[in-house]
Design a protein around this motif. Structure first.
Motif, PDB file in Angstrom:
ATOM      1  N   VAL A  43       0.836  -1.198   0.000  1.00 24.81           N
ATOM      2  CA  VAL A  43       0.000   0.000   0.000  1.00 24.81           C
ATOM      3  C   VAL A  43       0.874   1.253   0.000  1.00 24.81           C
ATOM      4  CG1 VAL A  43      -0.254   0.128   2.506  1.00 24.81           C
ATOM      5  CG2 VAL A  43      -2.035   1.047   1.052  1.00 24.81           C
ATOM      6  N   GLY A  44       0.367   2.269  -0.695  1.00 22.48           N
ATOM      7  CA  GLY A  44       0.950   3.600  -0.662  1.00 22.48           C
ATOM      8  C   GLY A  44      -0.128   4.576  -0.235  1.00 22.48           C
ATOM      9  N   VAL A  45       0.217   5.511   0.630  1.00 22.54           N
ATOM     10  CA  VAL A  45      -0.742   6.482   1.138  1.00 22.54           C
ATOM     11  C   VAL A  45      -0.365   7.851   0.592  1.00 22.54           C
ATOM     12  CG1 VAL A  45      -1.620   7.564   3.228  1.00 22.54           C
ATOM     13  CG2 VAL A  45      -1.172   5.126   3.203  1.00 22.54           C
ATOM     14  N   VAL A  46      -1.346   8.554   0.018  1.00 23.82           N
ATOM     15  CA  VAL A  46      -1.107   9.855  -0.599  1.00 23.82           C
ATOM     16  C   VAL A  46      -2.031  10.886   0.039  1.00 23.82           C
ATOM     17  CG1 VAL A  46      -1.169  11.160  -2.752  1.00 23.82           C
ATOM     18  CG2 VAL A  46      -0.487   8.755  -2.782  1.00 23.82           C
ATOM     19  N   VAL A  47      -1.430  11.997   0.474  1.00 26.99           N
ATOM     20  CA  VAL A  47      -2.196  13.114   1.018  1.00 26.99           C
ATOM     21  C   VAL A  47      -1.695  14.370   0.319  1.00 26.99           C
ATOM     22  CG1 VAL A  47      -2.868  14.382   3.079  1.00 26.99           C
ATOM     23  CG2 VAL A  47      -2.425  11.933   3.230  1.00 26.99           C
ATOM     24  N   ILE A  81      -1.983  -1.291  -3.751  1.00 27.86           N
ATOM     25  CA  ILE A  81      -3.063  -0.344  -3.469  1.00 27.86           C
ATOM     26  C   ILE A  81      -2.475   1.033  -3.197  1.00 27.86           C
ATOM     27  CG2 ILE A  81      -4.990   0.184  -1.922  1.00 27.86           C
ATOM     28  CD1 ILE A  81      -4.908  -2.817  -1.098  1.00 27.86           C
ATOM     29  N   ILE A  82      -3.124   2.060  -3.733  1.00 21.65           N
ATOM     30  CA  ILE A  82      -2.821   3.438  -3.363  1.00 21.65           C
ATOM     31  C   ILE A  82      -4.095   4.019  -2.779  1.00 21.65           C
ATOM     32  CG2 ILE A  82      -2.205   5.746  -4.174  1.00 21.65           C
ATOM     33  CD1 ILE A  82      -0.666   4.415  -6.460  1.00 21.65           C
ATOM     34  N   VAL A  83      -3.993   4.613  -1.587  1.00 18.48           N
ATOM     35  CA  VAL A  83      -5.139   5.259  -0.952  1.00 18.48           C
ATOM     36  C   VAL A  83      -4.859   6.752  -0.911  1.00 18.48           C
ATOM     37  CG1 VAL A  83      -6.602   5.379   1.088  1.00 18.48           C
ATOM     38  CG2 VAL A  83      -5.529   3.223   0.474  1.00 18.48           C
ATOM     39  N   LEU A  84      -5.733   7.522  -1.515  1.00 20.58           N
ATOM     40  CA  LEU A  84      -5.589   8.969  -1.596  1.00 20.58           C
ATOM     41  C   LEU A  84      -6.673   9.630  -0.768  1.00 20.58           C
ATOM     42  CD1 LEU A  84      -4.569  10.925  -4.598  1.00 20.58           C
ATOM     43  CD2 LEU A  84      -6.779  11.528  -3.689  1.00 20.58           C
ATOM     44  N   ALA A  85      -6.276  10.555   0.111  1.00 19.45           N
ATOM     45  CA  ALA A  85      -7.234  11.246   0.983  1.00 19.45           C
ATOM     46  C   ALA A  85      -7.784  12.474   0.277  1.00 19.45           C
ATOM     47  CB  ALA A  85      -6.557  11.659   2.277  1.00 19.45           C
ATOM     48  N   ARG A  86      -9.080  12.691   0.424  1.00 22.56           N
ATOM     49  CA  ARG A  86      -9.721  13.892  -0.103  1.00 22.56           C
ATOM     50  C   ARG A  86      -9.917  14.894   1.035  1.00 22.56           C
ATOM     51  NH1 ARG A  86     -14.416  11.727  -4.230  1.00 22.56           N
ATOM     52  NH2 ARG A  86     -13.031  11.411  -6.000  1.00 22.56           N
ATOM     53  N   LYS A  87     -10.262  16.106   0.665  1.00 23.25           N
ATOM     54  CA  LYS A  87     -10.391  17.190   1.634  1.00 23.25           C
ATOM     55  C   LYS A  87     -11.459  16.922   2.691  1.00 23.25           C
ATOM     56  CE  LYS A  87      -9.667  22.063   1.566  1.00 23.25           C
ATOM     57  NZ  LYS A  87      -9.383  23.212   0.758  1.00 23.25           N
ATOM     58  N   ALA A  88     -12.450  16.123   2.373  1.00 25.81           N
ATOM     59  CA  ALA A  88     -13.536  15.826   3.311  1.00 25.81           C
ATOM     60  C   ALA A  88     -13.046  15.081   4.553  1.00 25.81           C
ATOM     61  CB  ALA A  88     -14.617  15.010   2.612  1.00 25.81           C
ATOM     62  N   THR A  89     -11.851  14.522   4.502  1.00 29.64           N
ATOM     63  CA  THR A  89     -11.328  13.775   5.654  1.00 29.64           C
ATOM     64  C   THR A  89     -10.908  14.678   6.804  1.00 29.64           C
ATOM     65  OG1 THR A  89      -9.104  13.772   4.695  1.00 29.64           O
ATOM     66  CG2 THR A  89     -10.499  11.865   4.239  1.00 29.64           C
ATOM     67  N   LEU A  90     -10.737  15.951   6.538  1.00 33.26           N
ATOM     68  CA  LEU A  90     -10.241  16.880   7.558  1.00 33.26           C
ATOM     69  C   LEU A  90     -11.123  16.977   8.794  1.00 33.26           C
ATOM     70  CD1 LEU A  90      -8.856  19.887   5.522  1.00 33.26           C
ATOM     71  CD2 LEU A  90      -7.596  18.282   6.933  1.00 33.26           C
ATOM     72  N   ASN A  91     -12.414  16.948   8.619  1.00 31.09           N
ATOM     73  CA  ASN A  91     -13.351  17.173   9.729  1.00 31.09           C
ATOM     74  C   ASN A  91     -13.896  15.879  10.330  1.00 31.09           C
ATOM     75  OD1 ASN A  91     -13.081  19.955   9.258  1.00 31.09           O
ATOM     76  ND2 ASN A  91     -14.627  19.841   7.657  1.00 31.09           N
ATOM     77  N   MET A  92     -13.188  14.781  10.125  1.00 33.50           N
ATOM     78  CA  MET A  92     -13.679  13.494  10.596  1.00 33.50           C
ATOM     79  C   MET A  92     -12.819  12.975  11.737  1.00 33.50           C
ATOM     80  SD  MET A  92     -14.459  11.763   6.902  1.00 33.50           S
ATOM     81  CE  MET A  92     -15.272  10.328   7.534  1.00 33.50           C
TER      82      MET A  92
END
Length: 116
Positions: A43-47, A81-92
């Motif tokens: 896995v690779g994590v992208v922010v 797998i690459i998991v990319l975070a979107r801006k909506a994750t900020l308030n969670m």
């Protein structure tokens, strides 16, 4: 996340972006591609910088890796797998992020059948 579970090289990321399949929800985008050379998933994590400054991005990266580490036995093997975070994750909070990530992984078919 242990070293054997990581994607590290730029060529690996490019190959998955170019030839892999993608699935998304409002919080995450998951790119995946079957891999022949491994007996487990990698896995690779992208922010992105759109998320925030370095402190915010690194915290999000750590949280995402922790969620994946907790569920590594549920994820199918022989896949990159690459998991990319979107801006909506900020308030969670953590539980919401975990639920959303499990949802998108299930939607992409990356959770093993016994865990569905």
């Amino acid at each position: 996340m242990e070293k054997k579970y990581r994607l590290a090289k730029n060529e690996q990321f490019k190959r998955i972006y170019r030839n892999g399949q993608s699935m998304a929800n409002h919080q995450f985008v998951v790119y995946s591609k079957p891999s022949k050379g491994t007996e487990h998933f990698r896995v690779g994590v992208v922010v992105s910088k759109k998320i925030g400054n370095a402190v915010v991005r690194n915290r999000m990266r750590r949280v995402m890796k922790e969620i994946l580490r907790h569920h590594k036995h549920d994820i199918i093997s022989n896949v990159d797998i690459i998991v990319l975070a979107r801006k909506a994750t900020l308030n969670m909070n953590y539980k919401q992020l975990e639920s959303s990530m499990k949802h998108v992984l299930r939607k992409a078919g990356l959770i093993s059948k016994k865990q569905r």
